[in-house]
Design an enzyme around this catalytic site. Structure first.
Site, PDB file in Angstrom:
ATOM      1  N   CYS B  86     -10.179  64.240  -0.804  1.00  0.00           N
ATOM      2  CA  CYS B  86     -10.384  62.592  -1.370  1.00  0.00           C
ATOM      3  C   CYS B  86     -11.794  62.534  -1.063  1.00  0.00           C
ATOM      4  O   CYS B  86     -12.727  62.991  -1.475  1.00  0.00           O
ATOM      5  CB  CYS B  86      -9.442  61.966  -0.558  1.00  0.00           C
ATOM      6  SG  CYS B  86      -9.308  60.185  -1.082  1.00  0.00           S
ATOM      7  N   HIS B 203      -4.050  64.205  -1.548  1.00  0.00           N
ATOM      8  CA  HIS B 203      -3.983  64.373  -0.069  1.00  0.00           C
ATOM      9  C   HIS B 203      -2.935  65.341   0.093  1.00  0.00           C
ATOM     10  O   HIS B 203      -1.660  64.827   0.675  1.00  0.00           O
ATOM     11  CB  HIS B 203      -3.745  63.058   0.487  1.00  0.00           C
ATOM     12  CG  HIS B 203      -4.694  62.058   0.560  1.00  0.00           C
ATOM     13  ND1 HIS B 203      -6.045  62.044   1.653  1.00  0.00           N
ATOM     14  CD2 HIS B 203      -5.140  61.224  -0.427  1.00  0.00           C
ATOM     15  CE1 HIS B 203      -6.724  61.144   1.301  1.00  0.00           C
ATOM     16  NE2 HIS B 203      -6.306  60.365   0.029  1.00  0.00           N
ATOM     17  N   GLU B 205      -2.364  66.772   2.848  1.00  0.00           N
ATOM     18  CA  GLU B 205      -1.866  66.396   4.318  1.00  0.00           C
ATOM     19  C   GLU B 205      -0.854  65.383   4.381  1.00  0.00           C
ATOM     20  O   GLU B 205      -0.184  65.125   5.660  1.00  0.00           O
ATOM     21  CB  GLU B 205      -2.992  66.116   5.209  1.00  0.00           C
ATOM     22  CG  GLU B 205      -3.657  64.791   5.386  1.00  0.00           C
ATOM     23  CD  GLU B 205      -4.543  64.416   4.125  1.00  0.00           C
ATOM     24  OE1 GLU B 205      -4.549  65.401   3.044  1.00  0.00           O
ATOM     25  OE2 GLU B 205      -5.312  63.353   3.990  1.00  0.00           O
TER      26      GLU B 205
END
Lengths: 750, 231
Positions: B86, B203, B205
């Site tokens: 990002c 993302h 994560e």
């Protein structure tokens, strides 16, 4: 000659009597700076002068309550030495004048309230109310206010790094030119690391930290304490400008400085800026303060003491450090490239002394400014008993020829029921990787990484119900809030509220306010959910037209085991669908009456009745749902509210993340209720659940004598509802979902 | 093996990356402050999401001048792994570690939502463990994720198989409807010529646990740890 003329007193929003009280307290004529301090501290916004006599009745104690109302945010225990701090606050007036910055700084203010307590914010929500987007006169204005507010909230929350996970967006005529923006934030803190806004320890240095002071927002609190007229837009300079990046730095620096152990007390500079933060900190500790304004970091030149004290520049904090350890605090802020300057010290006694350029600009008794602030028992009058006008006529609510499928689709696409995806998609709802139930559900859920637990939360209001019957309306709102938490499998534990009302100087408004307090009290006592923080916003009126009285309830719930959370979507073909609770004839103040039958809000309020709420039944339904969730028996649970059971079931059919849409076959039978009531009645205390067919006996055993009926099963890809044996609705889920999903976007993007 | 997660003052996904590496990937990980310049103890650097220095100018425009980014450039030149997510992707583009730029989303709004990703190149250190043909479900959260580059750059990205992820529909088809932000050719993530620097807007994560809606992000972290452990 006197420097303080009657005109100056009036400009400061003070009455003659209030000024007389100031003269008495001071024993002399105040300086203009002192008058400024009195004016903001005694504004409705800061002093709660019209509401304090009533707020004391709210229940604020309970086993879990660690910090009751009175601090920057309330704190409750969630077990294992972890606590959550939360609060909701209004930013209605600034959001009308300047929607983007007004809403953004509303988010900023509530986040500071939470991390001032030592808590790291882990979730935010917003309750937003606007005028209709298709309003002939104000539609475009309402759209631009909505877009500005959403943009501002996204701008602030996303950059700061807190997930915005829920809330509500509601439309009604009364919010045209009177939008409501109530911002909620929740943070997590260890029980032994909670901080307070107290100026404790004589000799301790007082530090100013964060952004520099400018001339923005001077008299913001006074602005928020008056109604609006045509000149409202001239008040733009009283709205502050937010800087979420700076707030992020402030958060990290404050939490790091708190961990150092060098901080004795800390308070955010919100409304009335340096004035209220210093006065409130000293008042809580029973100390005095001496401040030298020459030392305050300034971003404009030539500011007077008056301007500096009343500035509402954002992203600033006041810190009382432990004597001799101020350098540790300064070093932490330096690491984050923030100003941190000693501007004064805590002294004995009860005086606030402000020095500027060698002059003593203000010297005033602190307790007199806070505790002796005016407190009004404003006149109250219940409205004259309703002359039962004939609209909506009872038979009008029961057309036998209606196309119920079309009615359902219309309801699903109506502004208050349709999907708010266009709004919440602009909020980062996932940052911090805790969001276990995303926006759009009955309640949002964040897990607490440090434990096995999770926290649920929702914001609810219903201005129409409260307008019809303030006491019962308030109870209904609290009940729905609690139910929303229960529907995700969480036990409600505490409440914060934001009481949005028109002018308190009108007796019928004040009567309604008092009734609302009693209603909230009764319901919160039943659910054992104390009110731990909150805010009152009066004067929500423009050109003499007020909003619907709108108490917003923020309810927080606790899931002991995050693995037991429940979502609202039906899961598997063949699962049974059941209703907990009872459907009554509650159509007269409903979305159905408004959207399908076309009654205006005024007509509904004039002649309607709020649904009857039995708190004991409500509690029984909620407890039953929680028991079923705890035994892992539920596949889904969804609150039945606006739009009734038909809407609730349709929403449970719609697709969600990792889940395709599914159909349902429903059969409702009640000889005493006509089809419209069975489908769309908004009776409270109802939850639509689903479970595996082979669990029916187990479910029944736990349900016991709680009202319960199996009403259908999950099947196919159509929604079919029959009433008393006759098919009333048959529709493709895809079509219904499409109507629900695209309605708001179509209005805003075209 | 050790991971470093950069911390700019406005990073806000730094904790999330740290959490995933330590808890779900199970590798040692440290935060790296933006003023730090010694990266010698790390095998991989994660440039996390957030708003680096507020990003009131262009996203990442200030971050490229930070002390740590000078070291990240050297780190990457040594062939070590750099993973920008990002805002991290935006910073890597600004810093010249990856070609192209990220501009405002097509509809000008911030968008937070799950998207589907097609893995276009499985032959990278970041994607080697993704099952062939698998469509990854991973969230995006950005206002400026609209990938742009000139024609020559685009051609060289294609020729060198540097396009690693594209936005697709649930069946893996690359369609305009599946493109959330208007990115050129649905590009969601690219790597450098050497394959040791990856930038992506989604993302991963945030997609390492069923509870959060997906654990497809694990495939990416698993690929990277396997690559490092084989060196």
């Amino acid at each position: 000659m006197s420097a303080i003329t009657p005109e100056i007193i009036e400009q400061h929003g003070l009455t003659k009597d209030e000024y007389a009280k100031i003269l008495e307290i001071m024993g002399r004529e105040p300086s203009i700076t002192e008058l400024g301090v009195f004016s903001v501290m005694w504004s409705e916004h800061c002093s709660y002068k019209s509401s304090r006599v009533h707020l004391g009745r709210l229940p604020t104690t309970g086993e879990r309550v660690i910090v009751p109302p009175g601090e920057n945010a309330g704190v409750v225990d969630i077990g294992d030495d972890w606590c959550v701090a939360f609060k909701v606050e209004s930013h209605n007036h600034p959001s009308f004048i300047e929607p983007f910055q007004g809403a953004a700084t509303g988010v900023g203010g509530i986040l500071r309230d939470v991390f001032t307590m030592g808590a790291r914010p882990i979730a935010a929500m917003n309750s937003l109310r606007f005028g209709p987007l298709n309003d002939e006169k104000h539609g475009n204005r309402n759209k631009s206010i909505l877009k500005g507010c959403v943009d501002g909230i996204a701008h602030y929350g996303n950059c700061f790094g807190v997930p915005t996970i829920g809330g509500e967006v509601v439309f009604d005529e009364s919010y045209s030119l009177n939008p409501l923006v109530n911002a909620f934030a929740l943070g997590i803190v260890r029980k032994d690391q909670i901080f307070f806004g107290k100026a404790e320890g004589v000799g301790n240095p007082v530090l100013y930290v964060g952004a520099k002071t400018g001339r923005d927002g001077i008299h913001g609190a006074t602005m928020a304490s008056a109604e609006f007229d045509e000149e409202a837009l001239e008040k733009r300079p009283t709205v502050q400008v937010g800087d979420p990046f700076l707030e992020k730095l402030l958060l990290e620096a404050c939490l790091e400085a708190m961990r150092s152990g060098a901080i004795a007390g800390i308070q955010d500079m919100g409304a009335a800026g340096l004035t209220s933060s210093s006065v409130e900190m000293a008042a809580r500790a029973g100390t005095g303060l001496e401040l030298n304004l020459d030392l305050v970091p300034q971003r404009e030149t030539g500011m007077t003491a008056y301007e500096m004290l009343l500035s509402e520049s954002q992203e600033r904090m006041l810190i009382v450090a432990k004597d001799g350890r101020e350098k540790e605090v300064v070093d932490v802020f330096k690491k984050w490239d923030l100003d941190a300057v000693v501007i004064g010290k805590v002294v004995e006694g009860d005086r606030l002394k402000i020095y500027h350029k060698g002059n003593l600009e203000a010297d005033m008794p602190i307790m007199a400014v806070t505790d002796n602030a005016p407190k009004y028992s404003r006149p109250m009058a219940s409205p004259s008993p309703k002359s039962k006008v004939q609209s909506p006529k009872s038979e009008d609510l029961r057309p036998s020829t209606f196309d119920f499928r079309q009615s359902l689709e219309k309801l699903l696409a109506s502004p208050n029921i349709c999907s708010k995806r266009w709004v919440y998609r602009q909020y980062d709802s996932m940052v911090r990787t805790n969001t276990s139930i995303l926006p759009g559900a009955d309640a949002a859920v964040v897990r607490v990484k440090e434990t096995r637990r999770a926290i649920s939360m929702c914001l609810d209001g219903n201005g129409r119900f409260v307008a019809v019957n303030p006491r019962e309306g308030a109870k209904l709102v609290v009940a729905e809030s609690a139910r929303n938490n229960v529907c995700v499998g969480a036990k409600p534990i505490a409440v914060t509220n934001c009481l949005n009302f028109p002018s308190p100087e009108r007796p019928e408004i004040m009567w309604g306010f008092s009734e609302v307090i009693d209603g909230i009290t009764e319901a919160c006592e039943k659910f054992e959910t104390p009110v731990i923080s909150g805010n009152v916003s009066f004067y929500n009126e423009t050109d003499g037209k007020g909003i619907l009285p709108t108490p917003t309830i923020g309810m927080v719930g606790l899931l002991e085991d995050v693995r037991k959370l429940i979502t609202q979507g039906f899961k598997n073909e063949g699962d049974l669908i059941a209703l907990l609770g009872i459907t009554n004839d509650d159509l007269s103040v409903s979305e159905y009456a408004q959207t399908v039958l076309g009654y205006t809000t005024d007509e509904l309020i004039e002649s309607g009745e709020v649904p009857k709420l039995d708190l004991t039944l409500e509690k029984q339904v909620q407890d039953t749902c929680l028991n079923l969730a705890d035994k892992n028996l539920l596949k889904s649970a969804h609150d039945c509210s606006e739009g009734g059971i038909a809407v609730a079931i349709a929403e449970s059919c719609f697709s969600s993340l990792n889940r395709d849409a599914v159909g349902a076959e429903i059969s409702l039978t009640d000889e005493n209720l006509d089809a419209a009531a069975q489908l769309f009645s908004e009776s409270p205390s109802r939850i639509v659940i689903s479970f595996a067919a082979d669990k029916l006996e187990e479910v029944k055993e736990i349900v016991g004598d709680c009202p319960f009926a199996v009403i259908g099963k999950v099947k196919g890809d159509n929604l079919k509802i029959s009433i008393n044996g006759e098919e009333s609705v048959s529709a493709k889920i895809e079509e219904l979902e499409n109507a629900w999903k695209t309605s708001l976007e179509n209005q805003l993007e075209n | 093996m050790k991971f470093g997660v950069l911390v700019f003052p406005g990073s806000n996904c730094d904790h999330d990356a740290y959490h995933v590496i330590s808890k779900h990937v199970g590798q040692p990980v440290e935060f790296v402050w933006h003023k730090q310049t010694d990266l010698s103890s790390y095998d991989a650097i994660i440039v996390p999401g957030g708003f680096s220095y507020g990003d009131y100018l262009r996203c990442g425009a200030l971050a490229k001048f930070s002390p740590v980014m000078q070291s990240v450039k050297e780190f990457a030149a040594q062939g070590k792994f750099v993973f920008g997510i990002c805002n991290g992707f935006q910073i890597l583009c600004e810093a010249g570690l990856l070609p192209g730029a990220l501009i405002r989303n097509r509809d000008l709004h911030f968008i937070c939502d799950f998207v589907n990703l097609k893995v276009e190149n499985q032959n990278t250190p970041f994607t080697s463990e993704v099952e062939k043909g698998k469509v990854l479900s991973i969230p995006i959260a950005h206002a400026e994720g609209n990938y742009v580059c000139d024609d020559a750059t685009f051609q060289s990205l294609e020729e060198n198989n540097q396009i690693v992820f594209r936005y697709c529909d649930e069946n893996g088809e690359i369609t305009d409807k599946a493109n959330p932000n208007g990115a050129r050719s649905n590009i969601a993530g690219i790597c450098n010529l050497n394959r040791n620097v990856l930038g992506m807007m989604p993302h991963p994560e945030r997609a390492c646990e069923e509870l959060l809606g997906s654990n497809d992000g694990r495939d990416i972290f698993r690929s990277l740890t396997k690559t490092i452990s084989q060196i």
